[in-house]
Every structure is written in structure tokens, then in C-alpha cells.
Design a protein around this motif. Structure first.
Motif, PDB file in Angstrom:
ATOM      1  N   GLY A  20      34.712  43.961  31.771  1.00 51.22           N
ATOM      2  CA  GLY A  20      35.262  45.678  32.046  1.00 51.22           C
ATOM      3  C   GLY A  20      36.299  45.703  33.256  1.00 51.22           C
ATOM      4  O   GLY A  20      37.186  44.578  33.098  1.00 51.22           O
ATOM      5  N   SER A  21      36.398  46.453  34.010  1.00 52.37           N
ATOM      6  CA  SER A  21      37.414  46.737  34.948  1.00 52.37           C
ATOM      7  C   SER A  21      36.841  46.244  36.201  1.00 52.37           C
ATOM      8  O   SER A  21      35.767  46.674  36.781  1.00 52.37           O
ATOM      9  CB  SER A  21      37.811  48.033  35.280  1.00 52.37           C
ATOM     10  OG  SER A  21      38.915  48.366  36.192  1.00 52.37           O
ATOM     11  N   PHE A  22      37.596  45.271  36.795  1.00 52.94           N
ATOM     12  CA  PHE A  22      36.764  44.559  37.847  1.00 52.94           C
ATOM     13  C   PHE A  22      37.745  44.455  39.071  1.00 52.94           C
ATOM     14  O   PHE A  22      39.152  44.020  38.971  1.00 52.94           O
ATOM     15  CB  PHE A  22      36.475  43.048  37.756  1.00 52.94           C
ATOM     16  CG  PHE A  22      35.492  42.516  38.568  1.00 52.94           C
ATOM     17  CD1 PHE A  22      34.104  42.620  38.768  1.00 52.94           C
ATOM     18  CD2 PHE A  22      35.932  41.724  39.669  1.00 52.94           C
ATOM     19  CE1 PHE A  22      33.084  42.383  39.503  1.00 52.94           C
ATOM     20  CE2 PHE A  22      34.979  41.151  40.498  1.00 52.94           C
ATOM     21  CZ  PHE A  22      33.574  41.422  40.549  1.00 52.94           C
ATOM     22  N   HIS A  23      37.701  44.753  40.334  1.00 56.58           N
ATOM     23  CA  HIS A  23      38.453  44.606  41.449  1.00 56.58           C
ATOM     24  C   HIS A  23      37.921  43.972  42.538  1.00 56.58           C
ATOM     25  O   HIS A  23      36.662  43.509  42.552  1.00 56.58           O
ATOM     26  CB  HIS A  23      38.860  46.166  42.172  1.00 56.58           C
ATOM     27  CG  HIS A  23      39.195  47.071  40.732  1.00 56.58           C
ATOM     28  ND1 HIS A  23      40.660  46.820  40.275  1.00 56.58           N
ATOM     29  CD2 HIS A  23      38.624  47.942  40.123  1.00 56.58           C
ATOM     30  CE1 HIS A  23      40.895  47.789  39.389  1.00 56.58           C
ATOM     31  NE2 HIS A  23      39.629  48.362  39.095  1.00 56.58           N
ATOM     32  N   ALA A  24      38.738  43.283  43.555  1.00 48.95           N
ATOM     33  CA  ALA A  24      38.450  42.460  44.720  1.00 48.95           C
ATOM     34  C   ALA A  24      37.135  43.232  45.386  1.00 48.95           C
ATOM     35  O   ALA A  24      36.357  42.842  45.872  1.00 48.95           O
ATOM     36  CB  ALA A  24      39.520  42.442  45.672  1.00 48.95           C
ATOM     37  N   SER A  25      37.113  44.728  45.398  1.00 50.49           N
ATOM     38  CA  SER A  25      36.237  45.394  45.904  1.00 50.49           C
ATOM     39  C   SER A  25      34.899  45.129  45.537  1.00 50.49           C
ATOM     40  O   SER A  25      33.754  45.634  45.979  1.00 50.49           O
ATOM     41  CB  SER A  25      36.436  47.056  46.216  1.00 50.49           C
ATOM     42  OG  SER A  25      36.558  47.405  44.776  1.00 50.49           O
TER      43      SER A  25
ATOM     44  N   GLU B 139      39.070  38.963  34.061  1.00 50.13           N
ATOM     45  CA  GLU B 139      38.283  37.814  34.031  1.00 50.13           C
ATOM     46  C   GLU B 139      38.289  36.796  35.393  1.00 50.13           C
ATOM     47  O   GLU B 139      37.085  36.462  35.720  1.00 50.13           O
ATOM     48  CB  GLU B 139      38.582  36.778  32.810  1.00 50.13           C
ATOM     49  CG  GLU B 139      38.553  37.279  31.584  1.00 50.13           C
ATOM     50  CD  GLU B 139      38.741  36.301  30.603  1.00 50.13           C
ATOM     51  OE1 GLU B 139      38.631  35.020  31.094  1.00 50.13           O
ATOM     52  OE2 GLU B 139      39.125  36.359  29.476  1.00 50.13           O
ATOM     53  N   LEU B 140      39.107  36.937  36.030  1.00 44.75           N
ATOM     54  CA  LEU B 140      39.254  35.825  37.010  1.00 44.75           C
ATOM     55  C   LEU B 140      38.329  36.136  38.132  1.00 44.75           C
ATOM     56  O   LEU B 140      37.532  34.958  38.643  1.00 44.75           O
ATOM     57  CB  LEU B 140      40.793  35.744  37.846  1.00 44.75           C
ATOM     58  CG  LEU B 140      40.928  35.085  38.884  1.00 44.75           C
ATOM     59  CD1 LEU B 140      40.760  33.596  38.727  1.00 44.75           C
ATOM     60  CD2 LEU B 140      42.161  34.943  39.675  1.00 44.75           C
ATOM     61  N   LEU B 141      38.203  37.307  38.763  1.00 42.35           N
ATOM     62  CA  LEU B 141      37.214  37.337  39.983  1.00 42.35           C
ATOM     63  C   LEU B 141      35.870  37.167  39.508  1.00 42.35           C
ATOM     64  O   LEU B 141      35.273  36.355  40.485  1.00 42.35           O
ATOM     65  CB  LEU B 141      37.483  38.815  40.521  1.00 42.35           C
ATOM     66  CG  LEU B 141      38.852  39.016  41.089  1.00 42.35           C
ATOM     67  CD1 LEU B 141      39.105  40.413  41.872  1.00 42.35           C
ATOM     68  CD2 LEU B 141      39.410  37.782  42.050  1.00 42.35           C
ATOM     69  N   PRO B 142      35.376  37.760  38.379  1.00 39.02           N
ATOM     70  CA  PRO B 142      33.980  37.405  38.242  1.00 39.02           C
ATOM     71  C   PRO B 142      33.659  35.916  38.222  1.00 39.02           C
ATOM     72  O   PRO B 142      32.650  35.353  38.256  1.00 39.02           O
ATOM     73  CB  PRO B 142      33.684  38.206  36.813  1.00 39.02           C
ATOM     74  CG  PRO B 142      34.616  39.196  36.950  1.00 39.02           C
ATOM     75  CD  PRO B 142      35.777  38.626  37.713  1.00 39.02           C
TER      76      PRO B 142
END
Length: 438
Positions: A9-14, A101-104
Motif C-alpha cells: 500500500g502507501s508506506f512512509h517513514a513514520s 516496497e523499500l521501507l517494509p
């Protein structure tokens, strides 16, 4: 959270802290976008360390006698392949990768590697190298005129420069205690710290394994001495991960830094930084980016656009170590380093720089004084000349160290090495001694 876990989905550093807070039962790791290397044959087949391991799992040149894994490591062939697959995957749809994808994926790697090194995943962040992590910690310590930092004479040269620079900027003072060689036992080092470390010191910095003189520090006892004086401790464990049994939480360090691209054999640009929970709020990244203000892990997980594939390839590295067995690997490398050290000492009539049990996957072996007797003093330039001669004449990579006027070779032992290589080193040194006589 379930949508984020399963289809990104939509993923952010927070969101990073949310995924790290999930229990193992609640957490669902993201699937790899391609087939990753497996090592299932080693579940039923005993691995053959030495030449067979070198041919199958490393890219090292066949004709080079490579006894210097401690310098920059040597990547596991399959881990490099995984990193390269990720590099290609990124370019298939860069926005999908970096925005979704990257942060997860980095969270998943963090969870796995934290378990491997024995600490809470919320206290660990991925960084590119130990130098970055060490700078981060040292520059986070508030210093004023007259305040003190502490290290030993065996502290890595670049770290001494970091500490000296901070002192120049703040008016603080660097206190350094000298380690005398040869070392007799662990208590010599504990007593040295006890005698020289002054109460009120703002930070004490120690190697877990000294780089130039690779004895294993009695780090747990030294941390205890420092904490009895209420002094925080930063441990430079650049050489520890993959050469020792590492359980960070049990050490009770305030900060712990280690490379994964050295002894663990991850692709270059992979390191870890542990920070005790109560110190995290004051330990800020050198690069301020989107995660700033969203929590410790969030602040460090994104440092701008760069190649994150070495971090993601840690899965392949961990699969390799867990399948072959950490105990099996360390037993081989420690035993080989000890056998090689014993053999060289007997052949050359010299001694080790510390008792054999104080070395792990490296050892520091005295060179015969007759090899360099005509060169006085036996300083760095003399050591460098011998090291270069061994390379140019014998295609042999082994560092030569000058320690308090004596020369030593620092031998490394990894799963691709075998005793015959150290016998070649033995004969090369004896051959050079004969040259000197003639």
C-alpha cells in the motif's frame, strides 16, 4: 496495518515504528520479488570448508593466497547475486520500489538481523559502515571545555581521529591509555582501564576486537568497570559480527557498532548500530530526512536515495549462516587461526602478541627479527615494505603490523581458507630471511 503488511500500500517513514512494534505473531513479512538462493543441501550434507567453500561461494582469485579477510571482508557469492537482482528489480519500476516496497523490506531485514545479533529490533538501525555509525554516536555526545573522552592506544586510527576532532571543536580532552605487548591475559586490560579511566568521563570507546592487533577484548568486564563509574560505553565491534558469538544485549553496552560486510560476508555497505533505548532520543542521524521526528528507527531508515540492495541481501547471508550453523563456522575459523598461529610461531621462533585464547578468527604472529634487523626502527614503512614484497613476489595478501618496535603478521581465517595457505606464508618468510643472509 494489515494492508501495509500484505500488499505494501502507501508506506512512509513514520510507519516504520509501527511495523517494528508488532510481535512476531502479528507480523507478516513481505515476500521477495524473485527467487532467492537457498542452501538446503547443507541441511543433509556436511559442508567442506576450505578450497571447496572458496570455489562454490566466493569470487576470490584462485592463485591469490588471501589471508586478509579482516581488511574489507569478502562477499558471499550468492549474497552479491541477490543484491544484483534487487538492483535490476528497482529499475523495473523505481517508484513502486522506493515509495511502496523499500521501507517494509528494510523493516523485515532489521527484524531478522536484530534476532541474529541478540538485541531488540527497536534498538537497532542499518547503516552503510561502522565509520558512519561511530561518527553518529561520537557527534551526539555533548562536550564542553575540559571534559574528557577515553580510549586505548589500540583503538582504530580513524576512531582516534574522530575523537580528536570532537575535542578540537569543543575544547574537550582525549585521554588514552597504552596497551603494552605482548599481552599476558584479559585482566591486564581490565586493570588498565580501571587505573586510567577517570570518573566524569563523557564517553569511553573500546574495540571489541582490535583491528591492528586483533585480540578479543574482555568487553563485558570493561563495560562493567565503566558503568561502575557511571561512564557510557561505545563499542566498536567492526570485526565482531561473523567472527564471534555476538549477543549485544548481554554485553550491556550503551552503543554498539558492527559491520556485516566483513566477517559475515554481506555485500559492501552493510553495518549495524545499536543504541540503548534511553539514549536514542539524543542519538540523531548525520543526515536529516523524511523520517526525522518520527522515532529512532524511522530517522535512520531512509538517508536519501542510494543503493539499498546490500541491506536487502542480508536475508541471503543470514540463510547461509543459519543453514550451515554459526557454531560450525566459528569452530572452523577459530581452530584454523589457532593452528596457523601455532605453526608459524614454531617455524619462525617467535611468539603471539597475546595468549591464543584471546584471538578469534584472526591472530597476530611475531615475524622473525632477523627479517627486519637491518631496518631500524621497525616502523610502519618497514612493515609496509615487507607486506608489499609478499604481495609482489608471492601473490600473498597478509598485513604486516608494527607494534611497539616489533613486526607482526595479522592472519585472518575464514571458511574458504585452509592450513596449506599459512604454510606458504611460513615458507615465504623463511625464503626472505635467506635472501637477507645472502
Amino acid at each position: 496495518m494489515s494492508t501495509v503488511k500484505r500488499d505494501f500500500g502507501s508506506f512512509h517513514a513514520s510507519n516504520v515504528q509501527e511495523l517494528l512494534d508488532l510481535s512476531n505473531e502479528e507480523y507478516t513479512p513481505p515476500p521477495a520479488p524473485f527467487t532467492c538462493p537457498k542452501f538446503d543441501k547443507y541441511r543433509t550434507e556436511t559442508p567442506h570448508f576450505g578450497k571447496d567453500m572458496r570455489n562454490k561461494h566466493f569470487h576470490l582469485e584462485e592463485d591469490c593466497v588471501f589471508l586478509n579477510h579482516g581488511a574489507f571482508g569478502g562477499v558471499l557469492r550468492e549474497a552479491l547475486e541477490t543484491a544484483q537482482k534487487y538492483q535490476v528489480w528497482v529499475e523495473k519500476q523505481p517508484l513502486r520500489f522506493y515509495d511502496r516496497e523499500l521501507l517494509p523490506r528494510l523493516v523485515y531485514v532489521t527484524r531478522r538481523i536484530a534476532q541474529f545479533v541478540g538485541c531488540d529490533r527497536r534498538d537497532l538501525v542499518l547503516v552503510e559502515n561502522a565509520t558512519t555509525a561511530l561518527n553518529t554516536v561520537i557527534q551526539s555526545v555533548p562536550l564542553g571545555p575540559g571534559e574528557k573522552l577515553f580510549c586505548l592506544s589500540t583503538t582504530y586510527g580513524a576512531v582516534k581521529k574522530m575523537l580528536s576532532w570532537c575535542c578540537e571543536q569543543t575544547g574537550a580532552h582525549l585521554c588514552q591509555a597504552t596497551v603494552d605487548f605482548p599481552i599476558t591475559d584479559e585482566q591486564q586490560l581490565v586493570d588498565l582501564v580501571e587505573r586510567n579511566l577517570e570518573a566524569g568521563t563523557k564517553l569511553a570507546v573500546f574495540d571489541h576486537i582490535s583491528s591492528n592487533t586483533p585480540f578479543v577484548m574482555p568487553i563485558k568486564d570493561i563495560i562493567r568497570v565503566c558503568h561502575e563509574k557511571h561512564i557510557p560505553v561505545l563499542v566498536d565491534g567492526a570485526h565482531a559480527l561473523g567472527s564471534l558469538h555476538l549477543d549485544i544485549s548481554s554485553l550491556d553496552a550503551d552503543y554498539y557498532v558492527t559491520n556485516a560486510h566483513k566477517w559475515l560476508c554481506a555485500p559492501k555497505g552493510t553495518a549495524l548500530m545499536y543504541v540503548r533505548r534511553e539514549l536514542q532520543e539524543k542519538t540523531r542521524p548525520l543526515i536529516v530526512s523524511h523520517g526525522f521526528g518520527s522515532g529512532f528507527n524511522s530517522e535512520f531508515i531512509w538517508a536519501g536515495l542510494h543503493d539499498y540492495s546490500p541491506f536487502l541481501a542480508l536475508h541471503t547471508v543470514l540463510d547461509f549462516w543459519e543453514t550451515l550453523g554459526v557454531e560450525s563456522i566459528l569452530n572452523y575459523t577459530h581452530d584454523l587461526a589457532k593452528k596457523a598461529g601455532d605453526m608459524l610461531v614454531k617455524a619462525w621462533g617467535t611468539e603471539l602478541a597475546a595468549p591464543p585464547h584471546m584471538f578469534g578468527s584472526m591472530s597476530l604472529v611475531g615475524l622473525p627479527p632477523s627479517l627486519y634487523a637491518q631496518e631500524k626502527p621497525a616502523d610502519y614503512s618497514v612493515a609496509e615494505k615487507i607486506q608489499n614484497d609478499l604481495y609482489h613476489q608471492y601473490n600473498m595478501e597478509v598485513p604486516v603490523k608494527s607494534v611497539q618496535g616489533r613486526l607482526y603478521v595479522r592472519i585472518s581465517a575464514h571458511i574458504y581458507n585452509h592450513l596449506g595457505e599459512y604454510e606458504l606464508l611460513r615458507d615465504a618468510v623463511i625464503g626472505k630471511m635467506q635472501e637477507n643472509k645472502n
